[in-house]
Scaffold this motif. Structure first.
Motif, PDB file in Angstrom:
ATOM      1  N   VAL A   7      -3.176  72.554  77.525  1.00 21.14           N
ATOM      2  CA  VAL A   7      -4.332  73.348  77.103  1.00 21.14           C
ATOM      3  C   VAL A   7      -4.998  72.617  75.945  1.00 21.14           C
ATOM      4  O   VAL A   7      -4.375  72.378  74.910  1.00 21.14           O
ATOM      5  CB  VAL A   7      -3.913  74.771  76.667  1.00 21.14           C
ATOM      6  N   LEU A   8      -6.243  72.239  76.152  1.00 18.81           N
ATOM      7  CA  LEU A   8      -7.036  71.599  75.109  1.00 18.81           C
ATOM      8  C   LEU A   8      -7.992  72.644  74.558  1.00 18.81           C
ATOM      9  O   LEU A   8      -8.670  73.342  75.313  1.00 18.81           O
ATOM     10  CB  LEU A   8      -7.811  70.408  75.674  1.00 18.81           C
ATOM     11  N   VAL A   9      -8.036  72.785  73.250  1.00 18.51           N
ATOM     12  CA  VAL A   9      -8.878  73.776  72.589  1.00 18.51           C
ATOM     13  C   VAL A   9     -10.098  73.060  72.028  1.00 18.51           C
ATOM     14  O   VAL A   9      -9.969  72.107  71.252  1.00 18.51           O
ATOM     15  CB  VAL A   9      -8.108  74.488  71.447  1.00 18.51           C
ATOM     16  N   LEU A  10     -11.288  73.513  72.434  1.00 22.11           N
ATOM     17  CA  LEU A  10     -12.536  72.882  72.020  1.00 22.11           C
ATOM     18  C   LEU A  10     -13.420  73.882  71.290  1.00 22.11           C
ATOM     19  O   LEU A  10     -13.337  75.078  71.527  1.00 22.11           O
ATOM     20  CB  LEU A  10     -13.279  72.329  73.232  1.00 22.11           C
ATOM     21  N   PRO A  11     -14.289  73.390  70.416  1.00 23.44           N
ATOM     22  CA  PRO A  11     -15.089  74.294  69.584  1.00 23.44           C
ATOM     23  C   PRO A  11     -16.226  75.000  70.301  1.00 23.44           C
ATOM     24  O   PRO A  11     -16.686  76.046  69.836  1.00 23.44           O
ATOM     25  CB  PRO A  11     -15.631  73.370  68.490  1.00 23.44           C
ATOM     26  N   ALA A  71      -8.778  64.927  72.793  1.00 22.31           N
ATOM     27  CA  ALA A  71      -9.437  66.183  72.401  1.00 22.31           C
ATOM     28  C   ALA A  71     -10.066  66.057  71.011  1.00 22.31           C
ATOM     29  O   ALA A  71     -11.127  66.631  70.754  1.00 22.31           O
ATOM     30  CB  ALA A  71      -8.438  67.335  72.435  1.00 22.31           C
ATOM     31  N   ALA A  72      -9.436  65.290  70.133  1.00 24.31           N
ATOM     32  CA  ALA A  72      -9.950  65.117  68.775  1.00 24.31           C
ATOM     33  C   ALA A  72     -11.321  64.441  68.771  1.00 24.31           C
ATOM     34  O   ALA A  72     -12.110  64.644  67.842  1.00 24.31           O
ATOM     35  CB  ALA A  72      -8.964  64.312  67.934  1.00 24.31           C
ATOM     36  N   GLU A  73     -11.625  63.674  69.804  1.00 23.77           N
ATOM     37  CA  GLU A  73     -12.938  63.034  69.903  1.00 23.77           C
ATOM     38  C   GLU A  73     -14.058  64.077  69.980  1.00 23.77           C
ATOM     39  O   GLU A  73     -15.200  63.774  69.677  1.00 23.77           O
ATOM     40  CB  GLU A  73     -12.994  62.107  71.118  1.00 23.77           C
ATOM     41  N   TRP A  74     -13.713  65.298  70.397  1.00 23.94           N
ATOM     42  CA  TRP A  74     -14.681  66.400  70.484  1.00 23.94           C
ATOM     43  C   TRP A  74     -14.346  67.489  69.462  1.00 23.94           C
ATOM     44  O   TRP A  74     -14.702  68.644  69.640  1.00 23.94           O
ATOM     45  CB  TRP A  74     -14.681  67.001  71.889  1.00 23.94           C
ATOM     46  N   GLU A  75     -13.635  67.128  68.414  1.00 24.72           N
ATOM     47  CA  GLU A  75     -13.227  68.063  67.360  1.00 24.72           C
ATOM     48  C   GLU A  75     -12.337  69.172  67.901  1.00 24.72           C
ATOM     49  O   GLU A  75     -12.395  70.325  67.462  1.00 24.72           O
ATOM     50  CB  GLU A  75     -14.457  68.635  66.643  1.00 24.72           C
ATOM     51  N   GLY A  76     -11.498  68.826  68.862  1.00 22.62           N
ATOM     52  CA  GLY A  76     -10.566  69.777  69.439  1.00 22.62           C
ATOM     53  C   GLY A  76      -9.133  69.314  69.267  1.00 22.62           C
ATOM     54  O   GLY A  76      -8.862  68.344  68.551  1.00 22.62           O
ATOM     55  N   TRP A  77      -8.229  70.006  69.900  1.00 24.27           N
ATOM     56  CA  TRP A  77      -6.817  69.642  69.838  1.00 24.27           C
ATOM     57  C   TRP A  77      -6.097  70.162  71.079  1.00 24.27           C
ATOM     58  O   TRP A  77      -6.622  70.973  71.825  1.00 24.27           O
ATOM     59  CB  TRP A  77      -6.174  70.230  68.583  1.00 24.27           C
ATOM     60  N   ARG A  78      -4.868  69.653  71.278  1.00 24.75           N
ATOM     61  CA  ARG A  78      -4.020  70.111  72.383  1.00 24.75           C
ATOM     62  C   ARG A  78      -3.088  71.176  71.819  1.00 24.75           C
ATOM     63  O   ARG A  78      -2.439  70.979  70.797  1.00 24.75           O
ATOM     64  CB  ARG A  78      -3.184  68.947  72.943  1.00 24.75           C
ATOM     65  N   GLU A  79      -3.069  72.299  72.488  1.00 23.34           N
ATOM     66  CA  GLU A  79      -2.206  73.414  72.065  1.00 23.34           C
ATOM     67  C   GLU A  79      -0.770  73.111  72.473  1.00 23.34           C
ATOM     68  O   GLU A  79      -0.509  72.730  73.615  1.00 23.34           O
ATOM     69  CB  GLU A  79      -2.694  74.707  72.743  1.00 23.34           C
ATOM     70  N   GLU A  80       0.164  73.292  71.543  1.00 24.92           N
ATOM     71  CA  GLU A  80       1.571  73.111  71.856  1.00 24.92           C
ATOM     72  C   GLU A  80       2.042  74.274  72.719  1.00 24.92           C
ATOM     73  O   GLU A  80       1.659  75.409  72.467  1.00 24.92           O
ATOM     74  CB  GLU A  80       2.408  73.052  70.572  1.00 24.92           C
ATOM     75  N   PRO A  81       2.876  74.006  73.729  1.00 23.71           N
ATOM     76  CA  PRO A  81       3.368  75.104  74.592  1.00 23.71           C
ATOM     77  C   PRO A  81       4.263  76.070  73.846  1.00 23.71           C
ATOM     78  O   PRO A  81       4.819  75.817  72.851  1.00 23.71           O
ATOM     79  CB  PRO A  81       4.138  74.398  75.693  1.00 23.71           C
TER      80      PRO A  81
END
Length: 81
Positions: A7-11, A71-81
């Motif tokens: 799961v990648l979280v994006l703004p 994901a960080a390239e779009w100011e996001g991150w990967r959610e840890e399971p």
């Protein structure tokens, strides 16, 4: 076969759509990821929503660190399971 999902979280929605498209180009993801709007509890304003990009990885071939950087390239991150 496992049921591994990332799961990648994006703004915002634009970033989520760009990430979903770029995943195929960068990582060779054949199945189109799901986009999910995730509003924070009690927030109705679209400005306060996050967008999730959910992708399946049954073979476990996607590297979590690389997805974090991606994901960080779009100011996001990967959610840890």
């Amino acid at each position: 076969m496992s049921d591994v999902r990332h799961v990648l979280v994006l703004p915002d929605r634009d970033a989520a759509e760009e990430v979903a498209q770029a995943l195929g180009e960068r990582f060779g993801v054949a199945e189109e990821p799901r986009l999910v709007r995730d509003a924070l509890a009690g927030e109705d304003d679209a400005e306060d929503a996050q967008w999730l990009v959910v992708l399946r990885d049954e073979e476990g071939r996607l590297d979590a660190g690389e997805l974090d950087e991606f994901a960080a390239e779009w100011e996001g991150w990967r959610e840890e399971p």
